[in-house]
Design an enzyme around this catalytic site. Structure first.
Site, mmCIF file in Angstrom:
data_model
loop_
_atom_site.group_PDB
_atom_site.id
_atom_site.type_symbol
_atom_site.label_atom_id
_atom_site.label_comp_id
_atom_site.label_asym_id
_atom_site.label_seq_id
_atom_site.Cartn_x
_atom_site.Cartn_y
_atom_site.Cartn_z
ATOM 1 N N VAL A 30 -2.540 -10.855 -35.398
ATOM 2 C CA VAL A 30 -1.657 -9.835 -34.837
ATOM 3 C C VAL A 30 -0.274 -10.026 -35.442
ATOM 4 O O VAL A 30 0.456 -10.938 -35.077
ATOM 5 C CB VAL A 30 -1.590 -9.937 -33.298
ATOM 6 C CG1 VAL A 30 -0.632 -8.884 -32.752
ATOM 7 C CG2 VAL A 30 -2.973 -9.745 -32.695
ATOM 8 N N ARG A 78 -9.224 -10.978 -21.668
ATOM 9 C CA ARG A 78 -9.900 -9.682 -21.739
ATOM 10 C C ARG A 78 -11.392 -9.827 -22.028
ATOM 11 O O ARG A 78 -12.220 -9.174 -21.403
ATOM 12 C CB ARG A 78 -9.238 -8.799 -22.803
ATOM 13 C CG ARG A 78 -9.780 -7.387 -22.857
ATOM 14 C CD ARG A 78 -8.880 -6.499 -23.717
ATOM 15 N NE ARG A 78 -8.779 -7.002 -25.085
ATOM 16 C CZ ARG A 78 -9.643 -6.694 -26.058
ATOM 17 N NH1 ARG A 78 -10.659 -5.890 -25.795
ATOM 18 N NH2 ARG A 78 -9.487 -7.174 -27.271
ATOM 19 N N ASP A 80 15.191 -16.892 -33.983
ATOM 20 C CA ASP A 80 13.846 -16.395 -34.261
ATOM 21 C C ASP A 80 13.747 -15.849 -35.681
ATOM 22 O O ASP A 80 12.711 -15.961 -36.344
ATOM 23 C CB ASP A 80 13.486 -15.310 -33.244
ATOM 24 C CG ASP A 80 12.002 -15.273 -32.920
ATOM 25 O OD1 ASP A 80 11.232 -16.001 -33.572
ATOM 26 O OD2 ASP A 80 11.602 -14.514 -32.015
ATOM 27 N N GLY A 89 12.517 -16.074 -28.476
ATOM 28 C CA GLY A 89 13.191 -17.141 -29.201
ATOM 29 C C GLY A 89 12.324 -17.699 -30.310
ATOM 30 O O GLY A 89 11.195 -17.256 -30.521
ATOM 31 N N ALA A 93 3.396 -20.898 -31.497
ATOM 32 C CA ALA A 93 2.513 -21.377 -30.435
ATOM 33 C C ALA A 93 1.979 -22.774 -30.745
ATOM 34 O O ALA A 93 1.897 -23.634 -29.856
ATOM 35 C CB ALA A 93 1.360 -20.387 -30.244
ATOM 36 N N TRP A 113 -0.035 -17.100 -28.045
ATOM 37 C CA TRP A 113 1.201 -17.314 -27.293
ATOM 38 C C TRP A 113 0.944 -17.303 -25.792
ATOM 39 O O TRP A 113 1.462 -18.145 -25.058
ATOM 40 C CB TRP A 113 2.226 -16.268 -27.699
ATOM 41 C CG TRP A 113 3.631 -16.496 -27.202
ATOM 42 C CD1 TRP A 113 4.464 -15.556 -26.679
ATOM 43 C CD2 TRP A 113 4.385 -17.720 -27.188
ATOM 44 N NE1 TRP A 113 5.683 -16.108 -26.348
ATOM 45 C CE2 TRP A 113 5.656 -17.444 -26.650
ATOM 46 C CE3 TRP A 113 4.091 -19.032 -27.582
ATOM 47 C CZ2 TRP A 113 6.639 -18.421 -26.495
ATOM 48 C CZ3 TRP A 113 5.081 -20.010 -27.421
ATOM 49 C CH2 TRP A 113 6.326 -19.698 -26.888
ATOM 50 N N LYS A 157 13.144 -8.961 -35.671
ATOM 51 C CA LYS A 157 13.019 -10.081 -36.619
ATOM 52 C C LYS A 157 11.672 -10.060 -37.324
ATOM 53 O O LYS A 157 11.532 -10.574 -38.445
ATOM 54 C CB LYS A 157 13.250 -11.414 -35.902
ATOM 55 C CG LYS A 157 12.299 -11.704 -34.742
ATOM 56 C CD LYS A 157 11.065 -12.450 -35.144
ATOM 57 C CE LYS A 157 10.099 -12.581 -33.987
ATOM 58 N NZ LYS A 157 8.868 -13.290 -34.348
#
Length: 329
Positions: free
Chosen positions: A277, A31, A243, A135, A139, A11, A190
Site C-alpha cells: 500500500v 478484515r 516524516d 510522524g 512499522a 501499521w 510527504k
C-alpha cells in the site's frame, strides 16, 4: 479501559501490539477471517508484519461489533481511500462522543477531504472527539522497539493528554500539537515527495537532487497546509519535516520504493501488482486536483502526477522542474 484498533495492516498491527504489550485491553479488527485466525492461532501476521511475534494479550476479530462494543478509544488505521466506507459500515457500533484517533495518512480521492473531514462527516451526529497520530515511523522499527517519536494533532487538550499517556512507552515518545489539520496534511503530502525522491534516486541523480526535493517539498506542504487552515510551523515538526526526511531517505518506505522503481524504468501498473500500500499514488491524484481547486502552486506534485497518470518520462519531469521560471526562495 478498552481500545479498538480498526485495520490490521503493518501499521495497525504494530500500534495494536504496542498497546497490548503496555497492558491495555486492545482489540484488533482484521478484515480477512483467514488472517484473523492466523494471528489468533500463531501470534503472527504473516501478510503485513511477518518478522514479529505479537503479544498474547492482543485480541483480534473479524467482527467489528465484537471489537468495538464497549471501547473507550477507537484507533483508525485503514488505507485512506477506504476510511469513509469502513466508517459507514461501522458507524452503528460507535457510541456518542467517541474518542477517535486516526493514523491513516492520505487525502480522499474525488472529494479532496483530509482524514479529519472524512471522520466528522462519516460520524455525523455522534460528535466525535478527534485526534490524528502521525510522524516519522516505520512499522518494522517500532515493532523492534527502536526509539521512535511521533506527534498527536488534537485540539482537545484533555483528549490529547489521555492519548499521549496511553501510547507513550520507554521506546515511543508522543508529542502533542493542537494543529491536527497540519499534522494530518504533513503525513499525507510527504508520501508524494517520497515518490519524487525515489525517482531521483532511481535515475542516479545524487544527494543534491534529493536534498532539493525534500526542502522544496516542505514548501509545498506549507503552501497547501496554510490554504487549508493549518499552521506553517507544524510542517517543521515531526509530521512534516520528520516524516518527509524518513520517507525520502529510508529504504523501508513503500512510497520511495515506488518512485525508485519508476526511476529505474518500471511502469506503474507493474509496480502496483505487488502487494504494497503506497498511499502516495492515490494521494498524488487527490492533492493535484485539490491544489488546482484552491489555486495553490505545487510544482513537484504536478510533475509526480504527470509521471504517474500521464506516463511522463521521469527524467524529463526533473528537467522541467529545473527549468521553471527563476524566482526567490
Amino acid at each position: 479501559m478498552k481500545i479498538a484498533v480498526i485495520g490490521a495492516g503493518a501499521w495497525g498491527t504494530t500500534l495494536a501490539n504496542t498497546l497490548a504489550k503496555k497492558g491495555h485491553n486492545t482489540h484488533l479488527w482484521v478484515r480477512e477471517q483467514e488472517l484473523c485466525d492466523e494471528i489468533t492461532n500463531t501470534g503472527y501476521n504473516s501478510v503485513f508484519l511477518p518478522d514479529f511475534k505479537l503479544s498474547p494479550d492482543l485480541k483480534c476479530s473479524s467482527n467489528p461489533q465484537q471489537v468495538m462494543e464497549g471501547a473507550d478509544y477507537f484507533l483508525l488505521v485503514v488505507p485512506s481511500q477506504f476510511l469513509r466506507s469502513a466508517l459507514a459500515d461501522m458507524k452503528q457500533y460507535f457510541p456518542q462522543n467517541p474518542a477517535v484517533v486516526c493514523a491513516s495518512k492520505g487525502i480522499e480521492l474525488n472529494t479532496g477531504a483530509p482524514m479529519s473531514q472524512v471522520v466528522f462527516e462519516s460520524l455525523e451526529g455522534l460528535n466525535p472527539r478527534f485526534a490524528h497520530l502521525s510522524g516519522p515511523t516505520f512499522a518494522y522499527e517500532l515493532s523492534a522497539e527502536l526509539p521512535t517519536s511521533i506527534v498527536l494533532g488534537c485540539g482537545d487538550e484533555k483528549l490529547a493528554a489521555e492519548v499521549q499517556d496511553i501510547f507513550s512507552t520507554p521506546y515511543l515518545r508522543i508529542y502533542t500539537n493542537p494543529d491536527y489539520r497540519g499534522v494530518e496534511l504533513g503525513g499525507a503530502i510527504k508520501n508524494i515527495m517520497a515518490i519524487a525522491a525515489g525517482m531521483a534516486d532511481g535515475l542516479k541523480f545524487g544527494h543534491n537532487t534529493r536534498a532539493a526535493l525534500i526542502t522544496r517539498g516542505i514548501a509545498e506542504m506549507s503552501r497547501l497546509g496554510e490554504a487549508m487552515g493549518a499552521q506553517a510551523s507544524t510542517f517543521m515538526g515531526l509530521s512534516g519535516m520528520g516524516d518527509l526526511v524518513l520517507t525520502c531517505t529510508g529504504d523501508l518506505s513503500r512510497n520511495r520504493q515506488v518512485g525508485l522503481k519508476l526511476g529505474q524504468g518500471m511502469k506503474l501498473n507493474e509496480i502496483l501488482k505487488m502487494r504494497m500500500v503506497a498511499e502516495g499514488v492515490k494521494t498524488t491524484e487527490s492533492v493535484y486536483f485539490l491544489a488546482k481547486k484552491l489555486g495553490v502552486e505545487l510544482p513537484i506534485t504536478e510533475q509526480v502526477y504527470k509521471i504517474l497518470y500521464e506516463d511522463k518520462d521521469p527524467a524529463t519531469a526533473v528537467c522541467d522542474l529545473m527549468n521553471r521560471d527563476l524566482k526567490a526562495e
